[in-house]
Design a protein around this motif. Structure first.
Motif, PDB file in Angstrom:
ATOM      1  N   THR A 110       0.806  -1.224   0.000  1.00  0.00           N
ATOM      2  CA  THR A 110       0.000   0.000   0.000  1.00  0.00           C
ATOM      3  C   THR A 110       0.841   1.278   0.000  1.00  0.00           C
ATOM      4  N   GLU A 111       2.145   1.164  -0.214  1.00  0.00           N
ATOM      5  CA  GLU A 111       3.028   2.325  -0.115  1.00  0.00           C
ATOM      6  C   GLU A 111       2.614   3.447  -1.063  1.00  0.00           C
ATOM      7  N   ARG A 112       2.078   3.091  -2.230  1.00  0.00           N
ATOM      8  CA  ARG A 112       1.725   4.110  -3.214  1.00  0.00           C
ATOM      9  C   ARG A 112       0.286   4.607  -3.060  1.00  0.00           C
ATOM     10  N   LEU A 113      -0.444   4.073  -2.109  1.00  0.00           N
ATOM     11  CA  LEU A 113      -1.853   4.421  -1.949  1.00  0.00           C
ATOM     12  C   LEU A 113      -2.042   5.548  -0.946  1.00  0.00           C
ATOM     13  N   ARG A 114      -2.696   6.620  -1.384  1.00  0.00           N
ATOM     14  CA  ARG A 114      -3.151   7.660  -0.463  1.00  0.00           C
ATOM     15  C   ARG A 114      -4.455   7.227   0.184  1.00  0.00           C
ATOM     16  N   SER A 115      -5.319   6.618  -0.606  1.00  0.00           N
ATOM     17  CA  SER A 115      -6.573   6.067  -0.115  1.00  0.00           C
ATOM     18  C   SER A 115      -7.088   5.067  -1.135  1.00  0.00           C
ATOM     19  N   LEU A 116      -8.158   4.375  -0.763  1.00  0.00           N
ATOM     20  CA  LEU A 116      -8.713   3.316  -1.591  1.00  0.00           C
ATOM     21  C   LEU A 116     -10.234   3.428  -1.591  1.00  0.00           C
ATOM     22  N   VAL A 117     -10.834   3.287  -2.766  1.00  0.00           N
ATOM     23  CA  VAL A 117     -12.293   3.246  -2.893  1.00  0.00           C
ATOM     24  C   VAL A 117     -12.668   1.956  -3.607  1.00  0.00           C
ATOM     25  N   ILE A 118     -13.497   1.144  -2.949  1.00  0.00           N
ATOM     26  CA  ILE A 118     -13.990  -0.113  -3.508  1.00  0.00           C
ATOM     27  C   ILE A 118     -15.444   0.092  -3.878  1.00  0.00           C
ATOM     28  N   LEU A 119     -15.771  -0.145  -5.136  1.00  0.00           N
ATOM     29  CA  LEU A 119     -17.111   0.152  -5.640  1.00  0.00           C
ATOM     30  C   LEU A 119     -17.810  -1.104  -6.135  1.00  0.00           C
ATOM     31  N   LEU A 275     -12.403  11.854  -0.175  1.00  0.00           N
ATOM     32  CA  LEU A 275     -11.039  12.205  -0.550  1.00  0.00           C
ATOM     33  C   LEU A 275     -10.528  13.371   0.277  1.00  0.00           C
ATOM     34  N   SER A 276     -11.397  14.323   0.584  1.00  0.00           N
ATOM     35  CA  SER A 276     -10.990  15.459   1.428  1.00  0.00           C
ATOM     36  C   SER A 276     -10.577  14.988   2.813  1.00  0.00           C
ATOM     37  N   SER A 277     -11.357  14.065   3.370  1.00  0.00           N
ATOM     38  CA  SER A 277     -11.004  13.544   4.703  1.00  0.00           C
ATOM     39  C   SER A 277      -9.739  12.704   4.655  1.00  0.00           C
ATOM     40  N   ALA A 278      -9.529  11.993   3.545  1.00  0.00           N
ATOM     41  CA  ALA A 278      -8.347  11.123   3.429  1.00  0.00           C
ATOM     42  C   ALA A 278      -7.078  11.939   3.309  1.00  0.00           C
ATOM     43  N   THR A 279      -7.145  13.112   2.698  1.00  0.00           N
ATOM     44  CA  THR A 279      -5.948  13.928   2.511  1.00  0.00           C
ATOM     45  C   THR A 279      -5.592  14.720   3.753  1.00  0.00           C
TER      46      THR A 279
END
Length: 281
Positions: A110-119, A275-279
């Protein structure tokens, strides 16, 4: 539209829009295309750099007999991030695109992940012999072995177009306009057989449950109350990922399999807030 070439010579068509400091990469599902995100893109705001691309053999990307495997698609994603010089990004996977992200995490972490969305993707699509009835219900498995084989045979048969039309119908709300359905169907048909059937079998035979607890980035799991994917399966996925958020879209919010297409404003509002909360972490 731009292109890059994978290690095995397949051309991947992608779009790179926006100039924000935060990057969002969107992955579509089986027999779909990046164009299905078009209604969403204009609602995400200028503060995001957004990458969409057509998975190999889909949309406008190149055709190849190679790599009808989820693991190959995850490696393609890694090469795309390298090609674009992206060190970290928010990643969203719709349907099979979510499986590609789980495979990516399994291989690369997950090193390159800022966040993840599963749809709207089950963690297991086919009931496996080692699963008890409770596990089958939790996972949201929608096929057995015979059902998976039967669908693949239908895709390869003389009436393939009818099978594909029926499958697409099952993924949309009954309210979808006829012209929208016709366009989605034409995009689906860009995935040729037999590659499509081979990829489908590899996709549905995966069991991603052990990957979920290893996800250590902010995660949003979404589903639809009228989707062919049971909303309870998305609830279970969220419960297995530490700190994950859950959002189930109602029918009026386009809550079948394509909320970002059927009701893009509702989906965009939820995505931008996440995304705002994740950043901020």
């Amino acid at each position: 539209m731009q292109n890059f070439t994978t290690r095995d010579g397949c051309t991947i068509a992608y779009r790179d829009t926006g100039a924000g400091e935060e990057t969002l990469v969107l992955l579509h599902g089986w027999s779909q295309s990046q164009a299905m995100f078009d209604r969403l893109l204009g609602l995400l705001g200028p503060e995001l750099r957004v990458i969409t691309y057509d998975i190999r053999n889909h949309g406008e990307s190149g055709r190849t007999d190679n790599g009808a495997r989820i693991a190959t698609l995850a490696t393609d994603l890694n090469e795309l991030l390298d090609h674009l010089g992206i060190s970290q990004a928010h990643l969203l996977g719709h349907s099979m695109g979510a499986s590609v992200l789980w495979s990516y995490i399994d291989q690369y972490g997950t090193e390159r992940l800022r966040s993840l969305v599963i749809l709207d993707q089950p963690s297991v699509c086919v009931t496996m012999p080692w699963m008890d009835p409770a596990e089958i219900t939790q996972s949201g498995a929608i096929l057995d072995f015979a059902g998976a084989e039967g669908f693949a045979q239908a895709l390869l048969g003389a009436d393939s177009a009818t099978a594909r039309r029926s499958f697409l119908t099952s993924m949309l709300t009954p309210d979808v306009p006829e012209d929208d359905f016709a366009w989605l169907y034409e995009e689906n048909l860009k995935l040729a057989m037999p590659y499509g059937a081979k990829l489908l079998i590899d996709h549905v035979m995966q069991d991603w449950r052990e990957v979920l607890p290893a996800i250590d980035v902010p995660t949003l799991v979404t589903g639809g109350e009228v989707s062919h994917v049971a909303p309870t399966s998305q609830e279970w996925i969220a419960s297995r990922i530490p700190g994950a958020k859950l959002r189930i879209f109602s029918r009026t919010e386009g809550g079948a399999h394509f909320p970002f297409f059927e009701s893009p404003k509702d989906f965009a509002d939820v995505l931008v807030e996440f995304l705002s909360s994740a950043t901020e972490r």
